[in-house]
Enzyme design. Structure first.
Site, PDB file in Angstrom:
ATOM      1  N   ASP A  49      -0.321 -10.992  -3.354  1.00  0.00           N
ATOM      2  CA  ASP A  49      -0.559 -10.596  -4.745  1.00  0.00           C
ATOM      3  C   ASP A  49      -1.898 -11.095  -5.246  1.00  0.00           C
ATOM      4  O   ASP A  49      -2.484 -10.529  -6.169  1.00  0.00           O
ATOM      5  CB  ASP A  49       0.567 -11.123  -5.643  1.00  0.00           C
ATOM      6  CG  ASP A  49       1.835 -10.339  -5.363  1.00  0.00           C
ATOM      7  OD1 ASP A  49       2.603 -10.760  -4.478  1.00  0.00           O
ATOM      8  OD2 ASP A  49       2.012  -9.273  -5.970  1.00  0.00           O
TER       9      ASP A  49
ATOM     10  N   LYS B 240       5.234 -12.920  -2.785  1.00  0.00           N
ATOM     11  CA  LYS B 240       6.634 -12.990  -3.235  1.00  0.00           C
ATOM     12  C   LYS B 240       7.280 -14.334  -2.877  1.00  0.00           C
ATOM     13  O   LYS B 240       7.076 -14.849  -1.779  1.00  0.00           O
ATOM     14  CB  LYS B 240       7.401 -11.831  -2.604  1.00  0.00           C
ATOM     15  CG  LYS B 240       8.865 -11.728  -2.954  1.00  0.00           C
ATOM     16  CD  LYS B 240       9.152 -11.738  -4.433  1.00  0.00           C
ATOM     17  CE  LYS B 240       8.455 -10.625  -5.195  1.00  0.00           C
ATOM     18  NZ  LYS B 240       8.499 -10.825  -6.671  1.00  0.00           N
TER      19      LYS B 240
HETATM   20  O1  MRU Z   1       7.423  -8.508  -7.671  1.00  0.00           O
HETATM   21  P1  MRU Z   1       6.812  -7.492  -6.752  1.00  0.00           P
HETATM   22  O2  MRU Z   1       7.807  -6.610  -6.098  1.00  0.00           O
HETATM   23  O3  MRU Z   1       5.698  -6.722  -7.443  1.00  0.00           O
HETATM   24  O4  MRU Z   1       6.128  -8.362  -5.616  1.00  0.00           O
HETATM   25  C1  MRU Z   1       5.415  -7.727  -4.616  1.00  0.00           C
HETATM   26  C2  MRU Z   1       4.934  -8.618  -3.538  1.00  0.00           C
HETATM   27  O5  MRU Z   1       5.032  -9.814  -3.616  1.00  0.00           O
HETATM   28  C3  MRU Z   1       4.207  -7.980  -2.401  1.00  0.00           C
HETATM   29  O6  MRU Z   1       4.412  -8.681  -1.221  1.00  0.00           O
HETATM   30  C4  MRU Z   1       2.700  -7.969  -2.707  1.00  0.00           C
HETATM   31  O7  MRU Z   1       2.455  -7.391  -3.964  1.00  0.00           O
HETATM   32  C5  MRU Z   1       1.928  -7.256  -1.674  1.00  0.00           C
HETATM   33  S1  MRU Z   1       2.160  -5.540  -1.732  1.00  0.00           S
HETATM   34  C6  MRU Z   1       1.120  -4.805  -0.645  1.00  0.00           C
END
Ligand code: MRU
Length: 349
Positions: A238, A248
């Site tokens: 992220d 995550k």
């Molecule tokens: O809360 P989310 O579902 O938006 O979290 C997403 C993640 O943590 C993904 O692993 C990250 O955004 C990478 S997506 C290519």
């Protein structure tokens, strides 16, 4: 292999269209966001989610705002556009792509001298953001595919697939590119408590593409490594700061376990996910509501009055990361930040 298209601009409808990820795998539905309010809600409810997809949502959101704000007075229009941009960039705090996408399109908006010009500039820039995201995912997929063994089992966490991007994916983009190159790749998808992006979304999109996928509870990852069942870990990101990778919640745990078992731990992320200006302590980690943890399928699973901690993300020190797979190749920590900054500017001026 053609993946789903997660988010797009519909010119005839003058709206952002996106796949409602809260309904998968039970139902495959498109959501129409014809206002910034609706798009902000879609971001907060995780109808659209995943860092690169949020970058595209932020970018298209500014273009959408420019279309919807009345064009009577240019000054008033510009003020309203800035206010909408601010709401979009604050919809979720951790994935840097969201503010990056908003800021990139707002920088273009600043060059427009009339409402008409701003509308044209914001839409063309937002579409460029979306196209570049697709290109970056294919490029990083190819770079990552090259480092996967010809036959391997990849553990991944959350969903870093087509559903988290415009298409193709980052971690799952690496898997897809490897499969296209003829490698035999099996994916172990951690279910990803509490919102189950791994079980619901990663498993859904890989099954759809005919890629071998098995879902496991998050808490079994260490044991699978101990049993020798995992060859490599590949996750998305992220935000990559100077010192850590935010991803995550649960990712850090996998990185520690992988290091203990001498299993390579890779992060796959486009340069738009890098944040050269910050370190871990300067980033807000989203905390989400109690109900996501305290209920399951509508049934209460935590006694009334007992508090819950629901961090959406964690931070993995770069020292635990073997390499970050990007559109300019695999970057091994310690990162050459001058190169990252230069390439970011070259790729998205
Ligand atoms: O809360 P989310 O579902 O938006 O979290 C997403 C993640 O943590 C993904 O692993 C990250 O955004 C990478 S997506 C290519």
């Amino acid at each position: 292999m053609k993946t789903v298209e997660t988010i797009s601009w519909d010119e005839a409808d003058q709206a952002v269209h996106l796949i409602d990820q809260t309904r998968l795998p039970g139902a495959y539905r498109n959501v129409r966001c014809a206002s910034v309010d609706r798009l902000v809600r879609a971001i907060q409810r995780l109808e659209v989610r995943g860092a690169p997809a949020l970058g595209v949502a932020g970018a298209l959101g500014v273009a959408l705002a420019a279309r919807k704000i009345p064009d009577k007075d240019f000054r008033n229009f510009s003020e309203k556009l800035s206010a909408d941009a601010e709401r979009l960039r604050n919809a979720r705090p951790t994935a840097v792509n969201l503010s990056w996408g908003v800021d990139r399109v707002m920088a273009k908006a600043g060059k427009g001298l009339s409402v008409k010009e701003v509308r044209e500039l914001t839409l063309s820039e937002a579409l460029a953001v979306a196209e570049e995201d697709a290109r970056s995912c294919h490029a990083l997929g190819a770079a990552g595919a090259a480092i996967l063994p010809d036959q391997c089992t990849v553990l991944t966490h959350c969903n870093a697939g087509a559903l988290a991007c415009k298409e193709w994916g980052t971690a799952l983009g690496v898997v897809r590119s490897a499969v296209e190159a003829g490698k035999k790749v099996r994916v172990i998808a951690c279910e990803t408590r509490p919102l189950l992006q791994g079980a619901r979304l990663t498993a859904w999109e890989l099954q759809r593409d005919g890629i071998d996928v098995t879902v496991v509870p998050d808490s079994s990852a260490a044991y699978l490594m101990r049993l020798g069942m995992i060859d490599v870990v590949v996750v998305g990101a992220d935000r990559v700061t100077r010192d850590v990778v935010f991803n995550k919640i649960g990712t850090y745990m996998h990185a520690i376990c992988a290091m203990h078992h001498k299993i390579p731990f890779y992060v796959a992320a486009p340069l738009s996910t890098f944040d050269p200006d910050r370190t871990e302590r300067e980033v807000e980690v989203e905390q989400r509501g109690r109900d996501e943890v305290a209920t399951f399928g509508g049934v209460e699973t935590v006694p009334h009055g007992v508090p819950v901690l629901n961090y959406g993300f964690d931070a993995t020190p770069l020292s635990l990361v073997r390499g970050i797979v990007t559109e300019i190749g695999v970057l091994a920590p310690p990162l050459d930040w001058d190169l990252v900054v230069k390439e970011r500017e070259r790729h998205s001026p």
